[in-house]
Design a protein around this motif. Sequence first.
Motif, PDB file in Angstrom:
ATOM      1  N   VAL A  40       3.979   4.365 -22.255  1.00  0.00           N
ATOM      2  CA  VAL A  40       4.206   2.948 -22.536  1.00  0.00           C
ATOM      3  C   VAL A  40       5.700   2.651 -22.531  1.00  0.00           C
ATOM      4  O   VAL A  40       6.145   1.648 -21.953  1.00  0.00           O
ATOM      5  CB  VAL A  40       3.576   2.548 -23.890  1.00  0.00           C
ATOM      6  CG1 VAL A  40       3.993   1.139 -24.285  1.00  0.00           C
ATOM      7  CG2 VAL A  40       2.053   2.643 -23.816  1.00  0.00           C
ATOM      8  N   TYR A  41       6.481   3.515 -23.164  1.00  0.00           N
ATOM      9  CA  TYR A  41       7.930   3.288 -23.199  1.00  0.00           C
ATOM     10  C   TYR A  41       8.509   3.326 -21.784  1.00  0.00           C
ATOM     11  O   TYR A  41       9.302   2.450 -21.406  1.00  0.00           O
ATOM     12  CB  TYR A  41       8.626   4.333 -24.069  1.00  0.00           C
ATOM     13  CG  TYR A  41      10.113   4.091 -24.157  1.00  0.00           C
ATOM     14  CD1 TYR A  41      10.639   3.228 -25.122  1.00  0.00           C
ATOM     15  CD2 TYR A  41      10.988   4.673 -23.255  1.00  0.00           C
ATOM     16  CE1 TYR A  41      12.001   2.955 -25.182  1.00  0.00           C
ATOM     17  CE2 TYR A  41      12.349   4.407 -23.296  1.00  0.00           C
ATOM     18  CZ  TYR A  41      12.848   3.557 -24.261  1.00  0.00           C
ATOM     19  OH  TYR A  41      14.199   3.281 -24.308  1.00  0.00           O
TER      20      TYR A  41
ATOM     21  N   CYS B  78      10.908  -9.186 -18.103  1.00  0.00           N
ATOM     22  CA  CYS B  78       9.773  -8.645 -17.359  1.00  0.00           C
ATOM     23  C   CYS B  78       8.773  -9.725 -16.954  1.00  0.00           C
ATOM     24  O   CYS B  78       7.896  -9.488 -16.129  1.00  0.00           O
ATOM     25  CB  CYS B  78       9.071  -7.573 -18.188  1.00  0.00           C
ATOM     26  SG  CYS B  78       8.295  -8.192 -19.704  1.00  0.00           S
ATOM     27  N   SER B  79       8.893 -10.920 -17.554  1.00  0.00           N
ATOM     28  CA  SER B  79       7.991 -12.028 -17.245  1.00  0.00           C
ATOM     29  C   SER B  79       8.636 -13.320 -17.721  1.00  0.00           C
ATOM     30  O   SER B  79       9.691 -13.312 -18.370  1.00  0.00           O
ATOM     31  CB  SER B  79       6.637 -11.840 -17.935  1.00  0.00           C
ATOM     32  OG  SER B  79       6.792 -11.911 -19.344  1.00  0.00           O
TER      33      SER B  79
ATOM     34  N   ALA C   7      10.247  -1.759 -16.887  1.00  0.00           N
ATOM     35  CA  ALA C   7       9.974  -3.197 -16.794  1.00  0.00           C
ATOM     36  C   ALA C   7      11.199  -4.046 -17.092  1.00  0.00           C
ATOM     37  O   ALA C   7      11.300  -5.187 -16.628  1.00  0.00           O
ATOM     38  CB  ALA C   7       8.835  -3.579 -17.736  1.00  0.00           C
ATOM     39  N   HIS C   8      12.159  -3.524 -17.865  1.00  0.00           N
ATOM     40  CA  HIS C   8      13.332  -4.307 -18.262  1.00  0.00           C
ATOM     41  C   HIS C   8      14.629  -3.775 -17.659  1.00  0.00           C
ATOM     42  O   HIS C   8      15.721  -4.134 -18.096  1.00  0.00           O
ATOM     43  CB  HIS C   8      13.433  -4.337 -19.791  1.00  0.00           C
ATOM     44  CG  HIS C   8      12.254  -5.014 -20.438  1.00  0.00           C
ATOM     45  ND1 HIS C   8      11.135  -4.323 -20.852  1.00  0.00           N
ATOM     46  CD2 HIS C   8      12.021  -6.322 -20.720  1.00  0.00           C
ATOM     47  CE1 HIS C   8      10.266  -5.165 -21.373  1.00  0.00           C
ATOM     48  NE2 HIS C   8      10.768  -6.390 -21.315  1.00  0.00           N
TER      49      HIS C   8
ATOM     50  N   ARG D 180       7.060   2.784 -18.824  1.00  0.00           N
ATOM     51  CA  ARG D 180       6.626   1.711 -17.930  1.00  0.00           C
ATOM     52  C   ARG D 180       6.985   0.319 -18.445  1.00  0.00           C
ATOM     53  O   ARG D 180       7.506  -0.520 -17.700  1.00  0.00           O
ATOM     54  CB  ARG D 180       5.109   1.795 -17.726  1.00  0.00           C
ATOM     55  CG  ARG D 180       4.654   3.004 -16.927  1.00  0.00           C
ATOM     56  CD  ARG D 180       3.162   2.898 -16.649  1.00  0.00           C
ATOM     57  NE  ARG D 180       2.662   4.016 -15.872  1.00  0.00           N
ATOM     58  CZ  ARG D 180       1.420   4.105 -15.415  1.00  0.00           C
ATOM     59  NH1 ARG D 180       0.555   3.134 -15.689  1.00  0.00           N
ATOM     60  NH2 ARG D 180       1.031   5.147 -14.709  1.00  0.00           N
ATOM     61  N   ARG D 181       6.677   0.055 -19.741  1.00  0.00           N
ATOM     62  CA  ARG D 181       6.754  -1.315 -20.245  1.00  0.00           C
ATOM     63  C   ARG D 181       8.065  -1.647 -20.940  1.00  0.00           C
ATOM     64  O   ARG D 181       8.352  -2.821 -21.167  1.00  0.00           O
ATOM     65  CB  ARG D 181       5.575  -1.560 -21.195  1.00  0.00           C
ATOM     66  CG  ARG D 181       4.216  -1.373 -20.519  1.00  0.00           C
ATOM     67  CD  ARG D 181       3.081  -1.692 -21.455  1.00  0.00           C
ATOM     68  NE  ARG D 181       3.129  -3.076 -21.890  1.00  0.00           N
ATOM     69  CZ  ARG D 181       2.352  -3.585 -22.848  1.00  0.00           C
ATOM     70  NH1 ARG D 181       1.472  -2.790 -23.463  1.00  0.00           N
ATOM     71  NH2 ARG D 181       2.454  -4.845 -23.199  1.00  0.00           N
TER      72      ARG D 181
ATOM     73  N   CYS E  57       9.082 -13.321 -21.449  1.00  0.00           N
ATOM     74  CA  CYS E  57       9.777 -12.165 -22.040  1.00  0.00           C
ATOM     75  C   CYS E  57      10.917 -12.616 -22.934  1.00  0.00           C
ATOM     76  O   CYS E  57      11.701 -13.501 -22.565  1.00  0.00           O
ATOM     77  CB  CYS E  57      10.305 -11.263 -20.917  1.00  0.00           C
ATOM     78  SG  CYS E  57      11.162  -9.796 -21.530  1.00  0.00           S
TER      79      CYS E  57
ATOM     80  N   PRO F  64       6.639  -4.614 -26.432  1.00  0.00           N
ATOM     81  CA  PRO F  64       7.582  -3.839 -25.608  1.00  0.00           C
ATOM     82  C   PRO F  64       8.880  -4.596 -25.338  1.00  0.00           C
ATOM     83  O   PRO F  64       9.942  -3.974 -25.197  1.00  0.00           O
ATOM     84  CB  PRO F  64       6.797  -3.595 -24.315  1.00  0.00           C
ATOM     85  CG  PRO F  64       5.802  -4.710 -24.258  1.00  0.00           C
ATOM     86  CD  PRO F  64       5.421  -4.983 -25.674  1.00  0.00           C
ATOM     87  N   CYS F  65       8.804  -5.917 -25.288  1.00  0.00           N
ATOM     88  CA  CYS F  65      10.011  -6.705 -24.990  1.00  0.00           C
ATOM     89  C   CYS F  65      11.006  -6.642 -26.153  1.00  0.00           C
ATOM     90  O   CYS F  65      12.224  -6.553 -25.933  1.00  0.00           O
ATOM     91  CB  CYS F  65       9.643  -8.155 -24.683  1.00  0.00           C
ATOM     92  SG  CYS F  65       8.514  -8.324 -23.274  1.00  0.00           S
TER      93      CYS F  65
END
Length: 341
Positions: free
Chosen positions: A221-222, A330-331, A229-230, A224-225, A334, A307-308
Motif C-alpha cells: 500500500v505504501y 494523485c487525483s 501515486a504521489h 503504490r498509494r 487529493c 494515503p494522501c
Amino acid sequence: MRNVEAVRDADQPDETAERLTRLFRELRQRQSGAFSRQQAVAHGITDKVLSRRCRARQIQRVHGGVYVDFTGPLPWETRVWAAWLAYAPDAALTGATALRWYGVEEVRGDDRIHLAVPHPRRVDQRAGILVSRHRGFAAQLHGSRTPPIVRIEVAALMRASADPNASRQAALLLDVCRQRATTPQRLLAELDSLTRLPARQVLRRIVLDAADGVQSFLEQVYLRRVERAHALPTAERQVRVESTDGSGRRVRYRDVRYSPYGLVIELDGHAGHSDSESRWRDMHRDNSTAMSGELTLRFGYQLVDEPCLAAAQVATALRLRGWAGTARACSASCSVARNAA
C-alpha cells in the motif's frame, strides 16, 4: 490394530506374517494412522477383518475404502492422508492444504482438504475434500514426495487466484516470499506457465512488488498509494542495519529508507504492536534510528484509508531534510498539496 494384523491367511509362514505386520505398522505410521483397503489387503488383512474391527470400534472408516487405525477425532495430518488415499494415486495436495503442508505460516482457508487431479479425470466430490482439475498436472508436482504435492509456487498462485479479495491475494504472495518459502523470481516463472490462471495480471503486479523488496500488504500500500501515486522519491526497502547495545550486536531491518535524506518509514501492520513488549521494541528501534541522525515516521493501517495524508507528511519530512521535489496530487480530490509544507 494388533488384532487386525493377527488374523491372516493360515497358510502364511510365521516369518512372512511378522514381516507383513511390521511393514503395515510402519506404513500406517508414515500415513498418520490412515490406510486404504488396498494397502490392508496387500499386507494380509481381509475385508472380513476390516468389517469386524469397524463394528468393534477398533478402527474407523473415513471414506469409501479408507480407514484409520484409531477412533475419535482425526488430526489434520490424518485427514490429509485419508483424503489423498481416497483419490490416490493420481492426486496431489494443492492450494491452502499444500501451503500448510509446506509450513507456510498463517495460511487462511476453509477446513476442507484441497486436492488436485489431472484435468481429464472426472471424480466425485467427497465430504471435507475439494478436488480441482489441473492442466499440466504432472509438471506441477514437487519431485517424488508422498503424498504427492504441487510445487509451493503453484499452490500459492492457485490459492491467491481463488481469493476475490485483492488485499488477501497480496498478503499471501508477499508472505510466502517474506517467509523465504519461495522467491518472486520463481513465482514469476510459474506464472508464465499458468496461462489460464484467473487474475493472472493482478498476481503478476503483486509479485513484481515483492521483487522490488515489498514484504507485506501494508508495504505494498505504501509503495503504490503513497510513494508512487504521489511522485515521492524511490526508497530502499528492508534495509539491513547493524547496531550494538548492552546485549551485543543486533541486526534490524528498516521497512522503507530514503537514505539521501536520512528518513526512515516504519510500517506496523500487526495487532501485536499494541502489547508492551512490542511497543518497547518499536521505541528502541526508533531511538536507535534517531541516534544515527535519521528521522522515523511510523504508519499503520491508516495508510489504507488516508494515503494522501501520509504522502503529505512524508513529503514535508523529505523537504525539511533536503528534497527539492514536489509531491504530486494523485487525483482531483487529493489533499497532498494543501497538507504538505
